[in-house]
Design an enzyme around this catalytic site. Structure first.
Site, PDB file in Angstrom:
ATOM      1  N   ALA A  64     -90.111  70.105   0.302  1.00  0.00           N
ATOM      2  CA  ALA A  64     -89.443  71.255   0.910  1.00  0.00           C
ATOM      3  C   ALA A  64     -89.313  70.980   2.401  1.00  0.00           C
ATOM      4  O   ALA A  64     -90.292  70.604   3.052  1.00  0.00           O
ATOM      5  CB  ALA A  64     -90.234  72.530   0.667  1.00  0.00           C
ATOM      6  N   VAL A  90     -94.073  68.280   2.685  1.00  0.00           N
ATOM      7  CA  VAL A  90     -93.284  68.810   3.793  1.00  0.00           C
ATOM      8  C   VAL A  90     -92.328  67.738   4.306  1.00  0.00           C
ATOM      9  O   VAL A  90     -92.758  66.669   4.755  1.00  0.00           O
ATOM     10  CB  VAL A  90     -94.194  69.298   4.936  1.00  0.00           C
ATOM     11  CG1 VAL A  90     -93.350  69.799   6.104  1.00  0.00           C
ATOM     12  CG2 VAL A  90     -95.130  70.399   4.435  1.00  0.00           C
ATOM     13  N   LYS A  91     -91.035  68.022   4.229  1.00  0.00           N
ATOM     14  CA  LYS A  91     -90.018  67.093   4.729  1.00  0.00           C
ATOM     15  C   LYS A  91     -89.750  67.376   6.200  1.00  0.00           C
ATOM     16  O   LYS A  91     -89.476  68.512   6.590  1.00  0.00           O
ATOM     17  CB  LYS A  91     -88.706  67.243   3.955  1.00  0.00           C
ATOM     18  CG  LYS A  91     -88.745  66.694   2.551  1.00  0.00           C
ATOM     19  CD  LYS A  91     -87.425  66.905   1.831  1.00  0.00           C
ATOM     20  CE  LYS A  91     -86.383  65.885   2.228  1.00  0.00           C
ATOM     21  NZ  LYS A  91     -85.158  66.018   1.387  1.00  0.00           N
ATOM     22  N   CYS A  92     -89.812  66.327   7.002  1.00  0.00           N
ATOM     23  CA  CYS A  92     -89.498  66.418   8.429  1.00  0.00           C
ATOM     24  C   CYS A  92     -88.450  65.365   8.761  1.00  0.00           C
ATOM     25  O   CYS A  92     -88.529  64.238   8.260  1.00  0.00           O
ATOM     26  CB  CYS A  92     -90.738  66.171   9.285  1.00  0.00           C
ATOM     27  SG  CYS A  92     -92.059  67.381   9.087  1.00  0.00           S
TER      28      CYS A  92
END
Length: 222
Positions: A64, A90-92
Site C-alpha cells: 500500500a 509500505v510503498k515509498c
C-alpha cells in the site's frame, strides 16, 4: 518465482487466488482510484478499510503506497498503513525523501517497497536503505524505447554480487513475455495485472488442439 497481482479490485484478487498462484498483492494510488465509485466520498478511512479487505483475501504481502512527498509525512502515513495488518508493505517512491522514510520504517521493523525504480543506481540505494522489496517498472521503460528487462537483469546481478536482501518485484508488466523474462533472469517476484494473468494460460495451439480432441472424442458414445 512468486506471483503478485497488481490491482486493488477485490473480484480480480479473488479470481487470481482461485487459480492457486497468488503470493501477494501490489496496489498504488492509480489502482485505488480505479475502484472508487464516488471520489467525492472516498475518505482515508475508506482507503484503509479497503487495504484491510485485501489483506483478508491474501495470505501474503500487500503493498500500500504512501501519498505524501516529504519524509516526515511518509513515515507517519507508513506507520498508519502498517498498523492495518501484519501483511501490509509500505510503498515509498524512490526519492531522497522516500529513501529516508524507507530507512526509518525499515529500522522500525516495517516492511517497505521502493517503487518507481528506473535505474540500477536507484535499486542499489533502495537495498542499502533497507527496503524489503524494490520495484523496477519495466513497461514504462519499454514505452520510451528503453529495455526494461535489461534493468531487471542488472539489478538481479548487482544484488547477487553483494548479497543484498531486497526482493526484486518486476512491475509495470504489460504482457506474458515480461513474466517469462523475469523468471529467466531470476527476479524474485512479478506483479501482474489480472488481464495479463489471464493471458498466461492461453496459447493458440492449446486451443486448436483442444478443439481437435473434442471433435475426435465424439466417437466415444455414452
Amino acid at each position: 518465482m512468486k506471483f503478485f497481482i497488481d490491482t486493488a479490485d477485490l473480484d480480480e484478487i479473488r479470481s487470481a487466488a482461485e487459480l492457486g498462484m497468488l503470493d501477494g498483492v501490489t496496489t498504488n494510488p492509480s489502482l485505488i482510484a480505479k475502484i472508487v465509485k464516488d471520489p467525492s466520498n472516498f475518505t482515508r478511512t475508506d482507503f484503509f478499510d479497503h487495504i484491510a479487505a485485501i489483506c483478508d483475501l491474501v495470505d501474503g504481502p500487500v503493498s500500500a503506497e504512501v501519498t505524501s512527498l516529504d519524509t516526515a509525512s511518509m513515515i507517519k502515513e507508513g506507520e498508519a498503513l502498517a498498523a492495518i495488518h501484519d501483511n501490509v508493505v509500505v510503498k515509498c517512491p524512490l526519492t531522497i525523501d522516500g529513501l529516508k522514510a524507507i530507512r526509518h520504517l525499515s529500522e522500525a521493523g516495517i516492511a517497505t517497497n521502493a517503487t518507481l525504480v528506473f535505474s540500477p543506481s536507484q535499486a542499489i540505494l533502495a537495498a542499502k536503505a533497507g527496503a524489503s522489496f524494490v520495484s523496477p517498472f519495466v513497461g514504462r521503460l519499454d514505452d520510451i524505447s528503453t529495455d526494461g528487462m535489461a534493468l531487471v537483469e542488472d539489478i538481479v546481478d548487482i544484488y547477487d554480487n553483494y548479497g543484498y536482501m531486497a526482493e526484486v518485484i518486476v512491475a509495470s508488466v504489460r504482457h506474458p513475455q515480461h513474466v517469462v523474462e523475469a523468471a529467466r533472469i531470476g527476479a524474485d517476484i512479478a506483479t501482474i495485472p489480472f488481464s495479463v494473468i489471464s493471458r498466461l494460460a492461453v496459447h493458440p495451439l492449446t486451443e486448436s488442439g483442444l478443439k481437435k480432441f473434442m471433435e475426435d472424442a465424439s466417437v466415444i458414445k455414452p
